[in-house]
Design a protein around this motif. Sequence first.
Motif, PDB file in Angstrom:
ATOM      1  N   ILE A  61       0.836  -1.201   0.000  1.00 46.90           N
ATOM      2  CA  ILE A  61       0.000   0.000   0.000  1.00 46.90           C
ATOM      3  C   ILE A  61       0.872   1.253   0.000  1.00 46.90           C
ATOM      4  CG2 ILE A  61      -1.766   1.299   1.240  1.00 46.90           C
ATOM      5  CD1 ILE A  61      -2.713  -1.323  -0.065  1.00 46.90           C
ATOM      6  N   GLU A  62       1.938   1.222   0.772  1.00 49.22           N
ATOM      7  CA  GLU A  62       2.842   2.377   0.830  1.00 49.22           C
ATOM      8  C   GLU A  62       3.513   2.628  -0.521  1.00 49.22           C
ATOM      9  OE1 GLU A  62       5.432   1.283   3.985  1.00 49.22           O
ATOM     10  OE2 GLU A  62       4.118   2.068   5.580  1.00 49.22           O
ATOM     11  N   ALA A  63       3.725   1.554  -1.279  1.00 46.35           N
ATOM     12  CA  ALA A  63       4.388   1.696  -2.581  1.00 46.35           C
ATOM     13  C   ALA A  63       3.400   2.020  -3.697  1.00 46.35           C
ATOM     14  CB  ALA A  63       5.140   0.412  -2.926  1.00 46.35           C
ATOM     15  N   ALA A  64       2.096   1.905  -3.426  1.00 46.66           N
ATOM     16  CA  ALA A  64       1.076   2.071  -4.464  1.00 46.66           C
ATOM     17  C   ALA A  64       1.171   3.390  -5.223  1.00 46.66           C
ATOM     18  CB  ALA A  64      -0.320   1.899  -3.858  1.00 46.66           C
ATOM     19  N   LEU A  77      -6.213  -3.887  -3.853  1.00 37.97           N
ATOM     20  CA  LEU A  77      -4.933  -4.289  -3.265  1.00 37.97           C
ATOM     21  C   LEU A  77      -5.000  -4.418  -1.743  1.00 37.97           C
ATOM     22  CD1 LEU A  77      -1.866  -4.750  -3.736  1.00 37.97           C
ATOM     23  CD2 LEU A  77      -1.584  -2.271  -3.674  1.00 37.97           C
ATOM     24  N   VAL A  78      -5.867  -3.627  -1.122  1.00 41.10           N
ATOM     25  CA  VAL A  78      -5.899  -3.530   0.341  1.00 41.10           C
ATOM     26  C   VAL A  78      -6.399  -4.828   0.982  1.00 41.10           C
ATOM     27  CG1 VAL A  78      -7.030  -2.395   2.287  1.00 41.10           C
ATOM     28  CG2 VAL A  78      -6.173  -1.031   0.378  1.00 41.10           C
ATOM     29  N   LEU A  79      -5.702  -5.254   2.036  1.00 44.42           N
ATOM     30  CA  LEU A  79      -6.155  -6.360   2.885  1.00 44.42           C
ATOM     31  C   LEU A  79      -6.444  -5.824   4.285  1.00 44.42           C
ATOM     32  CD1 LEU A  79      -3.705  -9.264   1.934  1.00 44.42           C
ATOM     33  CD2 LEU A  79      -6.125  -9.039   1.301  1.00 44.42           C
ATOM     34  N   ASN A  80      -7.391  -6.454   4.947  1.00 51.33           N
ATOM     35  CA  ASN A  80      -7.664  -6.191   6.353  1.00 51.33           C
ATOM     36  C   ASN A  80      -8.121  -7.511   6.964  1.00 51.33           C
ATOM     37  OD1 ASN A  80     -10.428  -6.469   5.597  1.00 51.33           O
ATOM     38  ND2 ASN A  80     -10.519  -4.278   5.084  1.00 51.33           N
ATOM     39  N   ASP A  81      -8.432  -7.497   8.252  1.00 56.05           N
ATOM     40  CA  ASP A  81      -8.827  -8.749   8.917  1.00 56.05           C
ATOM     41  C   ASP A  81     -10.053  -9.358   8.257  1.00 56.05           C
ATOM     42  OD1 ASP A  81      -6.747  -8.749  10.757  1.00 56.05           O
ATOM     43  OD2 ASP A  81      -7.872  -7.562  12.233  1.00 56.05           O
ATOM     44  N   LEU A 153       2.409 -19.079  -9.992  1.00 56.78           N
ATOM     45  CA  LEU A 153       1.705 -17.811  -9.827  1.00 56.78           C
ATOM     46  C   LEU A 153       2.606 -16.646 -10.207  1.00 56.78           C
ATOM     47  CD1 LEU A 153       0.306 -18.708  -6.311  1.00 56.78           C
ATOM     48  CD2 LEU A 153      -1.116 -18.469  -8.356  1.00 56.78           C
ATOM     49  N   ARG A 154       2.122 -15.817 -11.121  1.00 57.47           N
ATOM     50  CA  ARG A 154       2.840 -14.577 -11.452  1.00 57.47           C
ATOM     51  C   ARG A 154       1.861 -13.411 -11.234  1.00 57.47           C
ATOM     52  NH1 ARG A 154       7.285 -12.102 -14.066  1.00 57.47           N
ATOM     53  NH2 ARG A 154       6.836  -9.878 -13.896  1.00 57.47           N
ATOM     54  N   GLY A 155       1.888 -12.849 -10.017  1.00 57.68           N
ATOM     55  CA  GLY A 155       1.015 -11.733  -9.695  1.00 57.68           C
ATOM     56  C   GLY A 155       1.651 -10.412 -10.059  1.00 57.68           C
ATOM     57  N   GLY A 156       0.840  -9.363  -9.995  1.00 57.67           N
ATOM     58  CA  GLY A 156       1.352  -8.034 -10.266  1.00 57.67           C
ATOM     59  C   GLY A 156       2.362  -7.598  -9.216  1.00 57.67           C
ATOM     60  N   LYS A 157       3.347  -6.818  -9.652  1.00 57.87           N
ATOM     61  CA  LYS A 157       4.402  -6.373  -8.733  1.00 57.87           C
ATOM     62  C   LYS A 157       3.839  -5.510  -7.616  1.00 57.87           C
ATOM     63  CE  LYS A 157       5.627  -2.400 -11.686  1.00 57.87           C
ATOM     64  NZ  LYS A 157       4.586  -2.663 -12.712  1.00 57.87           N
ATOM     65  N   GLU A 158       2.686  -4.872  -7.869  1.00 58.04           N
ATOM     66  CA  GLU A 158       2.092  -4.002  -6.864  1.00 58.04           C
ATOM     67  C   GLU A 158       1.666  -4.760  -5.606  1.00 58.04           C
ATOM     68  OE1 GLU A 158       1.305  -2.528 -11.028  1.00 58.04           O
ATOM     69  OE2 GLU A 158       1.056  -4.405  -9.933  1.00 58.04           O
ATOM     70  N   ALA A 159       1.445  -6.073  -5.716  1.00 59.19           N
ATOM     71  CA  ALA A 159       1.023  -6.885  -4.569  1.00 59.19           C
ATOM     72  C   ALA A 159       2.085  -7.912  -4.196  1.00 59.19           C
ATOM     73  CB  ALA A 159      -0.300  -7.585  -4.879  1.00 59.19           C
ATOM     74  N   ALA A 160       3.332  -7.654  -4.580  1.00 51.66           N
ATOM     75  CA  ALA A 160       4.380  -8.666  -4.419  1.00 51.66           C
ATOM     76  C   ALA A 160       4.571  -9.107  -2.972  1.00 51.66           C
ATOM     77  CB  ALA A 160       5.704  -8.130  -4.977  1.00 51.66           C
ATOM     78  N   HIS A 161       4.601  -8.155  -2.035  1.00 48.26           N
ATOM     79  CA  HIS A 161       4.830  -8.521  -0.630  1.00 48.26           C
ATOM     80  C   HIS A 161       3.656  -9.321  -0.072  1.00 48.26           C
ATOM     81  CE1 HIS A 161       7.478  -4.962  -1.202  1.00 48.26           C
ATOM     82  NE2 HIS A 161       8.311  -5.673  -0.463  1.00 48.26           N
ATOM     83  N   SER A 162       2.443  -8.897  -0.394  1.00 47.64           N
ATOM     84  CA  SER A 162       1.246  -9.588   0.109  1.00 47.64           C
ATOM     85  C   SER A 162       1.176 -11.010  -0.433  1.00 47.64           C
ATOM     86  CB  SER A 162      -0.016  -8.814  -0.292  1.00 47.64           C
ATOM     87  OG  SER A 162       0.040  -7.474   0.131  1.00 47.64           O
ATOM     88  N   SER A 163       1.405 -11.154  -1.736  1.00 50.13           N
ATOM     89  CA  SER A 163       1.342 -12.479  -2.353  1.00 50.13           C
ATOM     90  C   SER A 163       2.406 -13.402  -1.777  1.00 50.13           C
ATOM     91  CB  SER A 163       1.494 -12.364  -3.873  1.00 50.13           C
ATOM     92  OG  SER A 163       0.394 -11.678  -4.433  1.00 50.13           O
ATOM     93  N   GLN A 164       3.612 -12.868  -1.554  1.00 50.20           N
ATOM     94  CA  GLN A 164       4.683 -13.682  -0.997  1.00 50.20           C
ATOM     95  C   GLN A 164       4.322 -14.186   0.397  1.00 50.20           C
ATOM     96  OE1 GLN A 164       7.716 -14.522  -2.623  1.00 50.20           O
ATOM     97  NE2 GLN A 164       7.736 -15.995  -0.925  1.00 50.20           N
ATOM     98  N   ALA A 165       3.738 -13.313   1.218  1.00 45.37           N
ATOM     99  CA  ALA A 165       3.356 -13.713   2.572  1.00 45.37           C
ATOM    100  C   ALA A 165       2.295 -14.811   2.544  1.00 45.37           C
ATOM    101  CB  ALA A 165       2.840 -12.494   3.346  1.00 45.37           C
ATOM    102  N   ILE A 166       1.352 -14.688   1.624  1.00 44.36           N
ATOM    103  CA  ILE A 166       0.291 -15.700   1.510  1.00 44.36           C
ATOM    104  C   ILE A 166       0.852 -17.024   1.027  1.00 44.36           C
ATOM    105  CG2 ILE A 166      -1.772 -16.315   0.171  1.00 44.36           C
ATOM    106  CD1 ILE A 166      -2.534 -13.305   0.313  1.00 44.36           C
TER     107      ILE A 166
END
Length: 423
Positions: A61-64, A77-81, A153-166
């Motif tokens: 989100i900070e990099a968006a 892009l945003v995730l929450n609980d 899986l090849r996701g967009g770079k904009e969600a790279a950190h989120s996808s990696q964590a998942i």
Amino acid sequence: MATAAASDLQTHCSTIAQRAHEASRELAGLDTATKNAWLLASADALVAGSPSILAANKLDIEAAPSYGLSDAQVDRLVLNDQRIAGIATALREIAALPDPCGEIIEGQTRPNGLQMEKVRVPLGVVFFIYESRPNVTADAAAICVKSGNAVILRGGKEAAHSSQAIVEILQQTAATHGVPAGAVQLVDTPDRDAVGYFLKMDQWIDVAIPRGGEGLIRRVASEAAMPVIKHFDGNCHVYVDADADLEMAVNITENAKCHRMGVCNACESLLVHQAVAEQFLPLVAERLKSRGVELRGDQRACAITPMTPASEEDFGAEFLGPVISVAVVDDLQQAIDHIDKYGSHHTDAIVTKDLKAARTFTAAVDSAAVIVNASTRFNDGGEFGLGAEIGISTDKFHARGPCGLRELTTYKYVVYGDGHIRG
């Protein structure tokens, strides 16, 4: 130096593809209980791992702003609980669905005694290229593994950190629940050349599924050595017929446009029969404007209620935001012709009390989903009872519409004899 870097990247991609191919051979024989146990454990682990996922999502989100994302794209892009809980729910729903692998589609005993079965089997390895939506990372992994496929899986770079964590969580649960290593892999390089390398590896990858902008999809369709299931843009229409319930039509249009504007099954174009245009357009314009939507209309629409004059390009646009094109049509046939000219064969809806008009519309409109008296937002794997989908195909082969578990399978013939030879 550049040549060496390219060689290293190609080797890296080859390693991922071969690992996926090896995993797919194990997955083809994996029992349903093991796959379901992994899905349920992954759902629990994603919820338990929410802090790490949210921390990774914060980085995205900070990099968006540096990627120039629109508000709608940031929302995706945003995730929450709550959204992580939704991802977990989707995995549990997939676990509850019937396993398509091994299903006998049909069978017969030939006059000579040979027993023949047409059996559903996995496609093998799926190379999935998709937009920056972290929930899609989990959905795609779950639906591929449940249907017996390995996925790259090849996701967009904009969600790279989120996808990696998942993916890290999914891989951890795979390691402890009998799912082979390599079943779920995330391409960890933003280098666009990686996509080109994967698209040539048809010896290890069985199908490519691109989901994103038109440029990406056309590139994949052009370069891929393996079959492609395409997910083109969604210029979805709502047509308000002469015999429509106008209150229903306002509610459906609002929901189709405003429920989530940045998704492919959101309404982008509104067509209104001339017989009800003067009564309907002021009502729907007031409702949509109250939700912050800009209306861009043709000459007849603008003459009835104030709105921005539309360009020719507006009628074919997928806005993915608070804009909708509006046109007044003479009759049902003109509405069908308009959709054929400007539509994307994704999802189109009619609002009418006339059964004959509804049947004409559903027969003539060539889209993956044609809807009567309901929002275009229902064209969705979950809403269709398929569980989470890997995409909504606008193709006619091999799959069309929401691609669920069965759409990620093919079939083979299994024949049982008793010493039969052919004379």
